[in-house]
Design an enzyme around this catalytic site. Sequence first.
Site, PDB file in Angstrom:
ATOM      1  N   LYS A  81       0.835  -1.216   0.000  1.00 31.71           N
ATOM      2  CA  LYS A  81       0.000   0.000   0.000  1.00 31.71           C
ATOM      3  C   LYS A  81       0.870   1.266   0.000  1.00 31.71           C
ATOM      4  O   LYS A  81       0.612   2.194  -0.749  1.00 31.71           O
ATOM      5  CB  LYS A  81      -0.921   0.027   1.235  1.00 31.71           C
ATOM      6  CG  LYS A  81      -1.874  -1.145   1.329  1.00 31.71           C
ATOM      7  CD  LYS A  81      -2.747  -1.043   2.565  1.00 31.71           C
ATOM      8  CE  LYS A  81      -2.004  -1.096   3.876  1.00 31.71           C
ATOM      9  NZ  LYS A  81      -1.314  -2.367   4.157  1.00 31.71           N
ATOM     10  N   ARG A 160      -9.169   0.906   9.420  1.00 34.60           N
ATOM     11  CA  ARG A 160      -8.742  -0.478   9.554  1.00 34.60           C
ATOM     12  C   ARG A 160      -9.751  -1.333  10.297  1.00 34.60           C
ATOM     13  O   ARG A 160      -9.547  -2.521  10.475  1.00 34.60           O
ATOM     14  CB  ARG A 160      -7.444  -0.488  10.353  1.00 34.60           C
ATOM     15  CG  ARG A 160      -6.244  -0.973   9.584  1.00 34.60           C
ATOM     16  CD  ARG A 160      -5.111  -0.935  10.581  1.00 34.60           C
ATOM     17  NE  ARG A 160      -3.963  -1.618  10.127  1.00 34.60           N
ATOM     18  CZ  ARG A 160      -2.914  -1.027   9.573  1.00 34.60           C
ATOM     19  NH1 ARG A 160      -2.917   0.260   9.327  1.00 34.60           N
ATOM     20  NH2 ARG A 160      -1.868  -1.742   9.265  1.00 34.60           N
ATOM     21  N   ARG A 199      11.717  -6.464   3.952  1.00 40.13           N
ATOM     22  CA  ARG A 199      11.681  -4.998   3.934  1.00 40.13           C
ATOM     23  C   ARG A 199      12.780  -4.425   4.833  1.00 40.13           C
ATOM     24  O   ARG A 199      13.017  -4.904   5.942  1.00 40.13           O
ATOM     25  CB  ARG A 199      10.317  -4.505   4.426  1.00 40.13           C
ATOM     26  CG  ARG A 199      10.281  -2.990   4.556  1.00 40.13           C
ATOM     27  CD  ARG A 199       8.911  -2.429   4.653  1.00 40.13           C
ATOM     28  NE  ARG A 199       8.130  -2.975   5.753  1.00 40.13           N
ATOM     29  CZ  ARG A 199       6.842  -2.730   5.921  1.00 40.13           C
ATOM     30  NH1 ARG A 199       6.204  -1.967   5.069  1.00 40.13           N
ATOM     31  NH2 ARG A 199       6.198  -3.254   6.941  1.00 40.13           N
ATOM     32  N   ARG A 232      12.057  -3.200  10.530  1.00 37.02           N
ATOM     33  CA  ARG A 232      11.044  -2.640  11.425  1.00 37.02           C
ATOM     34  C   ARG A 232      10.707  -3.648  12.517  1.00 37.02           C
ATOM     35  O   ARG A 232      10.608  -4.834  12.242  1.00 37.02           O
ATOM     36  CB  ARG A 232       9.761  -2.326  10.617  1.00 37.02           C
ATOM     37  CG  ARG A 232       9.503  -0.850  10.447  1.00 37.02           C
ATOM     38  CD  ARG A 232       8.426  -0.562   9.447  1.00 37.02           C
ATOM     39  NE  ARG A 232       7.118  -1.096   9.788  1.00 37.02           N
ATOM     40  CZ  ARG A 232       6.004  -0.864   9.080  1.00 37.02           C
ATOM     41  NH1 ARG A 232       6.065  -0.091   8.000  1.00 37.02           N
ATOM     42  NH2 ARG A 232       4.850  -1.377   9.427  1.00 37.02           N
ATOM     43  N   ARG A 243      -0.083  -9.357  13.089  1.00 40.31           N
ATOM     44  CA  ARG A 243      -0.637  -8.349  12.174  1.00 40.31           C
ATOM     45  C   ARG A 243      -1.575  -8.990  11.153  1.00 40.31           C
ATOM     46  O   ARG A 243      -2.617  -8.437  10.829  1.00 40.31           O
ATOM     47  CB  ARG A 243       0.498  -7.621  11.448  1.00 40.31           C
ATOM     48  CG  ARG A 243       1.228  -6.656  12.351  1.00 40.31           C
ATOM     49  CD  ARG A 243       2.558  -6.273  11.781  1.00 40.31           C
ATOM     50  NE  ARG A 243       2.459  -5.408  10.620  1.00 40.31           N
ATOM     51  CZ  ARG A 243       3.465  -5.180   9.782  1.00 40.31           C
ATOM     52  NH1 ARG A 243       4.626  -5.775   9.983  1.00 40.31           N
ATOM     53  NH2 ARG A 243       3.308  -4.375   8.762  1.00 40.31           N
TER      54      ARG A 243
HETATM   55  P1  AP5 Z   1       4.998  -1.617   1.622  1.00 35.14           P
HETATM   56  O1  AP5 Z   1       4.624  -0.725   0.486  1.00 35.14           O
HETATM   57  O2  AP5 Z   1       5.827  -1.056   2.726  1.00 35.14           O
HETATM   58  O3  AP5 Z   1       3.690  -2.355   2.160  1.00 35.14           O
HETATM   59  P2  AP5 Z   1       2.489  -1.791   3.049  1.00 35.14           P
HETATM   60  O4  AP5 Z   1       1.239  -2.437   2.575  1.00 35.14           O
HETATM   61  O5  AP5 Z   1       2.530  -0.298   3.098  1.00 35.14           O
HETATM   62  O6  AP5 Z   1       2.935  -2.426   4.386  1.00 35.14           O
HETATM   63  P3  AP5 Z   1       2.964  -1.853   5.869  1.00 35.14           P
HETATM   64  O7  AP5 Z   1       3.624  -2.905   6.698  1.00 35.14           O
HETATM   65  O8  AP5 Z   1       3.572  -0.476   5.947  1.00 35.14           O
HETATM   66  O9  AP5 Z   1       1.467  -1.793   6.141  1.00 35.14           O
HETATM   67  P4  AP5 Z   1       0.823  -1.987   7.477  1.00 35.14           P
HETATM   68  O10 AP5 Z   1      -0.592  -1.776   7.078  1.00 35.14           O
HETATM   69  O11 AP5 Z   1       1.084  -3.187   8.267  1.00 35.14           O
HETATM   70  O12 AP5 Z   1       1.580  -0.911   8.353  1.00 35.14           O
HETATM   71  P5  AP5 Z   1       1.177   0.523   8.837  1.00 35.14           P
HETATM   72  O13 AP5 Z   1       2.380   1.337   8.790  1.00 35.14           O
HETATM   73  O14 AP5 Z   1      -0.077   1.018   8.199  1.00 35.14           O
HETATM   74  O15 AP5 Z   1       5.746  -2.901   0.999  1.00 35.14           O
HETATM   75  C1  AP5 Z   1       6.232  -3.948   1.822  1.00 35.14           C
HETATM   76  C2  AP5 Z   1       7.564  -4.473   1.235  1.00 35.14           C
HETATM   77  O16 AP5 Z   1       7.289  -5.051  -0.040  1.00 35.14           O
HETATM   78  C3  AP5 Z   1       8.631  -3.395   0.984  1.00 35.14           C
HETATM   79  O17 AP5 Z   1       9.892  -3.951   1.266  1.00 35.14           O
HETATM   80  C4  AP5 Z   1       8.497  -3.070  -0.500  1.00 35.14           C
HETATM   81  O18 AP5 Z   1       9.712  -2.634  -1.049  1.00 35.14           O
HETATM   82  C5  AP5 Z   1       8.072  -4.429  -1.068  1.00 35.14           C
HETATM   83  N1  AP5 Z   1       7.210  -4.313  -2.246  1.00 35.14           N
HETATM   84  C6  AP5 Z   1       6.199  -3.434  -2.442  1.00 35.14           C
HETATM   85  N2  AP5 Z   1       5.604  -3.662  -3.635  1.00 35.14           N
HETATM   86  C7  AP5 Z   1       6.245  -4.705  -4.180  1.00 35.14           C
HETATM   87  C8  AP5 Z   1       6.096  -5.458  -5.405  1.00 35.14           C
HETATM   88  N3  AP5 Z   1       5.143  -5.145  -6.293  1.00 35.14           N
HETATM   89  N4  AP5 Z   1       6.922  -6.505  -5.619  1.00 35.14           N
HETATM   90  C9  AP5 Z   1       7.868  -6.828  -4.727  1.00 35.14           C
HETATM   91  N5  AP5 Z   1       8.074  -6.179  -3.561  1.00 35.14           N
HETATM   92  C10 AP5 Z   1       7.276  -5.139  -3.292  1.00 35.14           C
HETATM   93  O19 AP5 Z   1       0.744   0.210  10.364  1.00 35.14           O
HETATM   94  C11 AP5 Z   1       1.681  -0.263  11.304  1.00 35.14           C
HETATM   95  C12 AP5 Z   1       0.995  -0.463  12.632  1.00 35.14           C
HETATM   96  O20 AP5 Z   1       0.449   0.784  13.113  1.00 35.14           O
HETATM   97  C13 AP5 Z   1      -0.202  -1.432  12.647  1.00 35.14           C
HETATM   98  O21 AP5 Z   1       0.193  -2.769  12.758  1.00 35.14           O
HETATM   99  C14 AP5 Z   1      -0.981  -0.923  13.872  1.00 35.14           C
HETATM  100  O22 AP5 Z   1      -0.387  -1.377  15.057  1.00 35.14           O
HETATM  101  C15 AP5 Z   1      -0.784   0.578  13.789  1.00 35.14           C
HETATM  102  N6  AP5 Z   1      -1.860   1.230  13.008  1.00 35.14           N
HETATM  103  C16 AP5 Z   1      -1.703   2.000  11.913  1.00 35.14           C
HETATM  104  N7  AP5 Z   1      -2.885   2.444  11.460  1.00 35.14           N
HETATM  105  C17 AP5 Z   1      -3.839   1.937  12.300  1.00 35.14           C
HETATM  106  C18 AP5 Z   1      -5.251   2.023  12.338  1.00 35.14           C
HETATM  107  N8  AP5 Z   1      -5.947   2.720  11.419  1.00 35.14           N
HETATM  108  N9  AP5 Z   1      -5.903   1.360  13.326  1.00 35.14           N
HETATM  109  C19 AP5 Z   1      -5.239   0.646  14.267  1.00 35.14           C
HETATM  110  N10 AP5 Z   1      -3.889   0.526  14.279  1.00 35.14           N
HETATM  111  C20 AP5 Z   1      -3.182   1.165  13.300  1.00 35.14           C
END
Ligand code: AP5
Length: 304
Positions: A81, A160, A199, A232, A243
Amino acid sequence: MARRGELGARSGHPSEMCSGAPRAVISITAYARCRTYIQAMSTTNNRAAWIQGPSARCETIPEGALLPWRLILLGAPGVGKGTQAELLNRHMRACHLSTGDVFRAAGSRPDCEQSPAMKEALGYMRRGDLVPDSTVWEMVRERSRCLHCSGGFILDGFPRTLGQAKSLKELMDQQRLKLTAVVNYTLPFSEIVARLGGRRTCENCKAVYHVLERPPKVDGKCDHCESRLFLREDDRPESIKVRLEAYERSTAPLIGFYRSLDLLVEVAAKGSADDIFESTFTQLEARRVREVAQKVLVAQEDRQ
Ligand code: AP5
């Protein structure tokens, strides 16, 4: 097309230390004073008001678009994402608003600048659990001005849960804001685990790499600022499991919610990031063309 690591950083490090007096603890993330922090962020818009809190002002205000894109990106953790949000941001100029980035930025503040609510939120995050709705909603509500940004927005990681989605809908309805679409990215869990495990994130500018798919030029060092790359905390196997379970339990039901509102756009997140972006953008544009055509038709009928 630029790779994610080339798009600039996600959120930067603060350079200031605590000065003694406790800062506001009512606000979830009460701080707005570090310029180096602002400069380290996205090249197209700096997201200052989103990342730092409502009292911060963005240095770059996008030119008002006739029809700003207002998007939500859904999908399991690690599906890509954030990577897609950066690419979409480049093309649409809509601001990339990630709740995870706000928490991580707050987590890198000195201890005395973190509110009790934020400290609690960071505990949930490290374990891989979802932060409670009340904390997340308070944080988003504080920043609701960002939803009015003339350039539009791309929400990544929010909402979420059904509770968050309903609160957002209520707020947007009250403020007469309309979502353009909700993009749902899908990928088998085995591939998601490989993406998360590989990552690496820059400890300084927060640029994102993958050890196999998007490696940095020099092993372990950021291409932009040469700082160290780290795994991370929530990308460790035990947190990844938590997660993914939280996603299945709480976030997957949002797919049905947005489908029933006729907002859902489904995109398979397989293949290169550029291909996935193309597929997303093509579907979104087709949807927009249909919407505009419908509006024109209704306007013509009203005139007759
Ligand atoms: P990346 O683009 O980083 O993936 P992502 O979907 O953004 O993954 P995140 O881990 O950042 O999402 P998340 O939803 O768990 O974390 P968030 O920060 O929102 O890509 C991942 C990897 O794949 C990278 O290495 C990239 O290079 C690679 N890649 C990408 N595209 C590719 C492709 N096409 N081919 C190959 N490789 C590829 O949330 C973190 C934490 O915050 C949560 O767990 C929770 O505790 C809290 N939180 C945040 N928002 C909320 C909410 N609304 N409610 C409750 N808790 C929340």
